[in-house]
Scaffold this motif. Structure first.
Motif, PDB file in Angstrom:
ATOM      1  N   SER A   1      54.288 -12.219   8.892  1.00  0.00           N
ATOM      2  CA  SER A   1      53.766 -11.459   9.713  1.00  0.00           C
ATOM      3  C   SER A   1      53.357 -10.027   8.777  1.00  0.00           C
ATOM      4  O   SER A   1      53.528 -10.109   7.517  1.00  0.00           O
ATOM      5  CB  SER A   1      54.908 -10.930  10.794  1.00  0.00           C
ATOM      6  OG  SER A   1      55.822 -10.486  10.330  1.00  0.00           O
ATOM      7  N   SER A   2      52.933  -9.099   9.512  1.00  0.00           N
ATOM      8  CA  SER A   2      52.544  -7.857   8.639  1.00  0.00           C
ATOM      9  C   SER A   2      53.588  -7.174   7.786  1.00  0.00           C
ATOM     10  O   SER A   2      53.522  -6.864   6.757  1.00  0.00           O
ATOM     11  CB  SER A   2      52.052  -6.672   9.637  1.00  0.00           C
ATOM     12  OG  SER A   2      53.051  -6.570  10.633  1.00  0.00           O
ATOM     13  N   SER A   3      54.973  -7.406   8.589  1.00  0.00           N
ATOM     14  CA  SER A   3      56.174  -6.912   7.651  1.00  0.00           C
ATOM     15  C   SER A   3      56.995  -8.093   7.724  1.00  0.00           C
ATOM     16  O   SER A   3      57.464  -8.648   8.649  1.00  0.00           O
ATOM     17  CB  SER A   3      56.871  -5.524   8.434  1.00  0.00           C
ATOM     18  OG  SER A   3      57.345  -6.141   9.853  1.00  0.00           O
TER      19      SER A   3
END
Length: 222
Positions: free
Chosen positions: A7-9
């Motif tokens: 995911s994005s983080s």
């Protein structure tokens, strides 16, 4: 199946998943490229661990241009501190690096599919001896007296026992009273026939004859 799992983080689960996938694929890749090869333990362990290391680096960079340039500089330093291997070892390192890149970007399905395809191709080409010269490659050193003409001296014997031969070096020895001829030959049999050495001894006056194997890295340059 081929979607990115990151995911994005990056979460802890995603991190562990990618590193474990890189380790598993790295171990399998090391087994594939060690199949029927004379590989050192250090090189095999390097192939097994390299994807996980590359995976972590790619995850840490994660779009950061400055970090990416720093990593590129670090890799260049490692390159000049390492010894170049043969073509098989270089191919294995590139494959491990590609697996690490795919895992680091989260494309575990693509990494697994790539490994299956590259492993199948590598094993198939190895089993079928694709591109291998027929016969056993040997380095042959023959000592002859200085008054003996060496050009074509052993050609008839080579034609009987070898598929091909090449004179690669001529060296004077024993204060110039002897010549040492170095040949690269491909014998028709896997072993060195005793009759072959006996005929050479009769031809060179029973002087020194040395017949040994050629290293895998040297074969790439022949």
């Amino acid at each position: 199946m081929f979607n990115c799992v990151i995911s994005s983080s990056i979460t802890l689960v995603e991190f562990v998943m990618c590193i474990l996938a890189a380790l598993v694929l790295g171990v399998l890749n090391s087994l594939v490229f060690s199949f029927r090869g004379r590989s050192s333990g250090n090189w095999t362990r390097t192939l097994a661990m390299l994807p996980a290391i590359v995976c972590l680096i790619i995850m840490l960079v994660n779009g950061n241009i400055g970090a990416g340039l720093g990593v590129a500089g670090a890799f260049s330093l490692v390159r000049f501190r390492s010894i170049a291997g043969n073509s098989r070892e270089i191919l294995g390192i590139f494959a491990s690096t590609a697996l690490g890149l795919a895992c680091g970007m989260g494309f575990l399905g693509i990494a697994a599919l790539f490994f299956l395809l590259i492993a199948l191709a590598q094993l198939l080409l190895t089993v079928t001896n694709y591109g291998e010269a027929k016969g056993s490659c040997r380095r042959l050193r023959i000592t002859i007296p200085e008054n003996m003409e060496y050009d074509g001296l052993f050609d008839d014997i080579f034609e009987q026992y070898a598929t091909s031969h090449e004179l690669v070096r001529v060296k004077t020895t024993n204060m110039g009273t002897l010549y040492e001829l170095t040949y690269i030959i491909y014998l028709k049999s896997a072993d060195v026939p005793k009759a072959f050495l006996d005929e050479l001894r009769c031809r060179n006056g029973n002087l020194n004859i040395i017949c040994g194997r050629v290293n895998e890295s040297e074969k790439d340059t022949l």
